[in-house]
Structure formats: C-alpha cells, structure tokens
Design an enzyme around this catalytic site. Structure first.
Site, short mmCIF file in Angstrom:
data_model
loop_
_atom_site.label_atom_id
_atom_site.label_comp_id
_atom_site.label_asym_id
_atom_site.label_seq_id
_atom_site.Cartn_x
_atom_site.Cartn_y
_atom_site.Cartn_z
N ASN A 14 -36.76 15.49 10.41
CA ASN A 14 -35.99 16.19 9.56
C ASN A 14 -36.72 17.42 9.04
O ASN A 14 -37.49 17.46 8.33
CB ASN A 14 -35.88 15.32 8.24
CG ASN A 14 -35.09 15.90 6.90
OD1 ASN A 14 -34.57 16.97 6.95
ND2 ASN A 14 -35.66 15.28 5.93
N LYS A 16 -35.75 19.77 6.83
CA LYS A 16 -35.35 20.16 5.54
C LYS A 16 -35.18 21.62 5.44
O LYS A 16 -34.44 22.04 6.33
CB LYS A 16 -36.67 19.70 4.66
CG LYS A 16 -37.26 18.28 4.79
CD LYS A 16 -38.03 17.91 3.67
CE LYS A 16 -38.64 16.69 3.83
NZ LYS A 16 -39.36 15.81 2.82
N HIS A 99 -30.38 11.14 1.57
CA HIS A 99 -31.62 11.53 1.65
C HIS A 99 -32.33 11.51 0.16
O HIS A 99 -31.35 12.14 -0.74
CB HIS A 99 -32.18 12.77 2.27
CG HIS A 99 -33.48 12.90 2.53
ND1 HIS A 99 -34.58 13.35 1.46
CD2 HIS A 99 -34.34 12.59 3.56
CE1 HIS A 99 -35.62 13.45 1.99
NE2 HIS A 99 -35.70 13.03 2.98
N GLU A 101 -34.05 13.28 -1.55
CA GLU A 101 -33.85 14.87 -2.12
C GLU A 101 -32.58 15.13 -2.57
O GLU A 101 -32.16 15.86 -3.41
CB GLU A 101 -34.51 15.77 -1.31
CG GLU A 101 -36.10 15.64 -1.11
CD GLU A 101 -36.52 16.10 0.15
OE1 GLU A 101 -36.13 16.78 1.09
OE2 GLU A 101 -37.81 15.53 0.49
N GLU A 170 -37.00 4.87 3.35
CA GLU A 170 -38.16 6.14 2.93
C GLU A 170 -38.36 5.73 1.49
O GLU A 170 -37.46 6.29 0.69
CB GLU A 170 -37.43 7.42 2.96
CG GLU A 170 -36.80 7.80 4.33
CD GLU A 170 -36.83 9.51 4.72
OE1 GLU A 170 -37.60 9.68 5.75
OE2 GLU A 170 -36.07 9.95 4.02
N GLY A 176 -43.50 13.21 1.69
CA GLY A 176 -44.11 14.50 1.57
C GLY A 176 -45.53 14.23 0.57
O GLY A 176 -45.99 15.42 0.04
N SER A 214 -44.32 10.56 4.98
CA SER A 214 -45.53 10.79 5.44
C SER A 214 -45.97 10.16 6.70
O SER A 214 -47.16 10.10 6.95
CB SER A 214 -46.62 10.68 4.14
OG SER A 214 -46.33 11.24 3.27
C1 PEP Z 1 -38.40 13.15 5.13
O1 PEP Z 1 -38.04 13.98 4.52
O2 PEP Z 1 -37.29 12.45 5.31
C2 PEP Z 1 -39.64 12.62 5.16
C3 PEP Z 1 -39.81 11.30 5.35
O3 PEP Z 1 -40.74 13.59 4.86
P1 PEP Z 1 -42.32 13.40 5.22
O4 PEP Z 1 -42.35 12.77 6.62
O5 PEP Z 1 -42.74 14.71 5.00
O6 PEP Z 1 -42.88 12.59 4.28
#
Ligand code: PEP
Length: 250
Positions: A14, A16, A99, A101, A170, A176, A214
């Site tokens: 992803n 972003k 997601h 976000e 997630e 992040g 992460s």
């Molecule tokens: C994501 O944005 O779906 C995600 C898992 O980000 P990160 O791996 O940076 O935590």
C-alpha cells in the site's frame, strides 16, 4: 484444529500518498524483477494517478496492481470520485476498502465500507477489506467485538460475494508506528475473523486474511508462519523494493 494452510500467500503493498513518475518507475521495475520465482502472490496498490503507470510497468509480470479506494457509485455527479468500472477499465485487480486512514480521516462507516466492497465486486475487482481496532479499543479488550462489527455488513453481502474478497486485519495502533502485533496476538484475531467467515460456509472460510501494521523483513516470517495469516498488507516497507521483496519471500 486447522488443516494445513494451503491458501496461496498474498503480499500487497500500500503505497499510500507517496510517489512520482520517476521514483515509481524505479520501484516498479525492481519489484517486477524481484518477483520472479517468488511463491507468494505479490501486488501493489498505488495512488489513482499512477494506476496506468503501474499497469504498463507490470504488464506481463506476475505482479498485480490496484487502487487504495473506490467509490460506491458507478457514475454520475460525484466530483472527485473514482468508480469501480473505471478501475476495471484500467485493469485493476485490487481495491483497498476501509483502510483505517479512510475510516478515521474520511469518517467511513462500516456500512459505507461494505458498499464499497460491493461496488468493487460488481465490477470484477477484488476488494481488500481492512479492519482493525484503535489503541483505546485494544486496551479496553474490545478488539474482537470491534472487528466483528466492522465485518458484519460485509458478511451481509452473502457467501458468494464474500468468497471473492480478501480481508486485511490491521490494528490501528500498529499502522506506521513501528509497533507490530506479535504473531500470537495477530493469530488470535485472524482465527476469530476466520470463525466469523466460516459462518457463511466452508468456501468463505478459505478467504485470505492478511496482516498489516509495521510489517518489516525481520518480523514477516514469524507472522506469516501463523496458521490463519495468509500474507501481509505492507505500508512503509512497500516503498523500499528490497524490504518489500524480502517480506514477500518470508
Ligand atoms: C498500511 O498502511 O496498510 C500499513 C500496514 O502501513 P505500515 O506497514 O507502514 O504500518
């Protein structure tokens, strides 16, 4: 209790809100080259303006590509929206929906996310339905309840539809932040998600459930060894070809 996990592993990046034509070209070429011989299915979800670039750069390769969101509407007076038929027209394989976000910055409700999943499915695109609890919900011991609520309107789409989705767990507190769930924590939630999927039948219980939050090369193998973790949704590490490919190899 679980039979051997024979589900094809899937690792999706992803990106972003990152990228530009020049950097994307380098990253896509590196992912394309490094994907050769990998056993996991690999894909990237890029910003809308770069979908055509991803399609061209990955044509004829095993790396699939998709979008990070999709409209609930097919067409009409919805300025700024991008519809599932448009994504299908470009050749998208995936659309992330829900997601965290999007849920937090755009107030997307569980029903709205399910409507986006339905719109994607109708156009032949696989929705990757993201679910996950906040830190506050996690600390209050509400994780499984929150996930069940988030999934309920998706499951209401029916077995035939849900069987064509991918779910991504997630935890919001892990996205992040550098704070990944432990393999055991993630497995507990994935097993609960699979139990919820199983209420729609055996085929739906085989839907792939990705972990995201992460994930790094060093943590991927432990997570992906869990019986109900079928791969990963990768944010930050997906912008570094070497890290992303090491995660996929795990
Ligand atoms: C994501 O944005 O779906 C995600 C898992 O980000 P990160 O791996 O940076 O935590």
């Amino acid at each position: 209790m679980n039979a051997e996990n024979t589900r094809k592993r899937l690792v999706l990046g992803n990106w972003k809100l990152h990228g530009n034509l020049a950097d994307n070209a380098t990253l896509l070429a590196a992912v394309r080259a490094g994907a050769v011989g990998q056993t996991a299915e690999i894909g990237v979800c890029v910003p809308f303006p770069y979908l055509a670039q991803a399609g061209a750069a990955l044509a004829g390769s095993p790396v699939s590509w998709g979008a990070q969101d999709v409209s609930t509407h097919e067409k009409g007076a919805y300025t700024g929206e991008v519809s599932a038929p448009m994504l299908a027209d470009l050749g998208c394989r995936w659309a992330l929906v829900g997601h965290s976000e999007r849920r937090s910055y755009h107030a997307e409700s569980n029903d709205y996310v399910a409507a986006k999943a339905a719109a994607a499915l109708k156009a032949g695109i696989t929705p990757v339905v993201c679910v996950g609890e906040t830190l506050e919900q996690h600390e209050a011991g509400k994780t499984l309840d929150v996930i069940a609520e988030q999934l309920a309107p998706v499951l209401a789409l029916g077995a035939e539809q849900v069987a064509r989705t991918v779910i991504a767990y997630e935890p919001v507190w892990a996205i992040g932040t550098g704070l990944s769930a432990t393999p055991e924590q993630a497995q507990e939630v994935h097993a609960a998600i699979r139990a919820q999927l199983r209420t729609l039948g055996a085929a739906v219980a085989e839907v792939r459930i990705l972990y995201g939050g992460s994930v790094k090369p060093a943590s991927a193998a432990g997570l992906f060894a869990q019986p109900d973790i079928d791969g990963g949704l990768i944010g930050g590490a997906a912008l570094v070809a070497d890290d992303f490919l090491k995660i996929a190899a795990a």
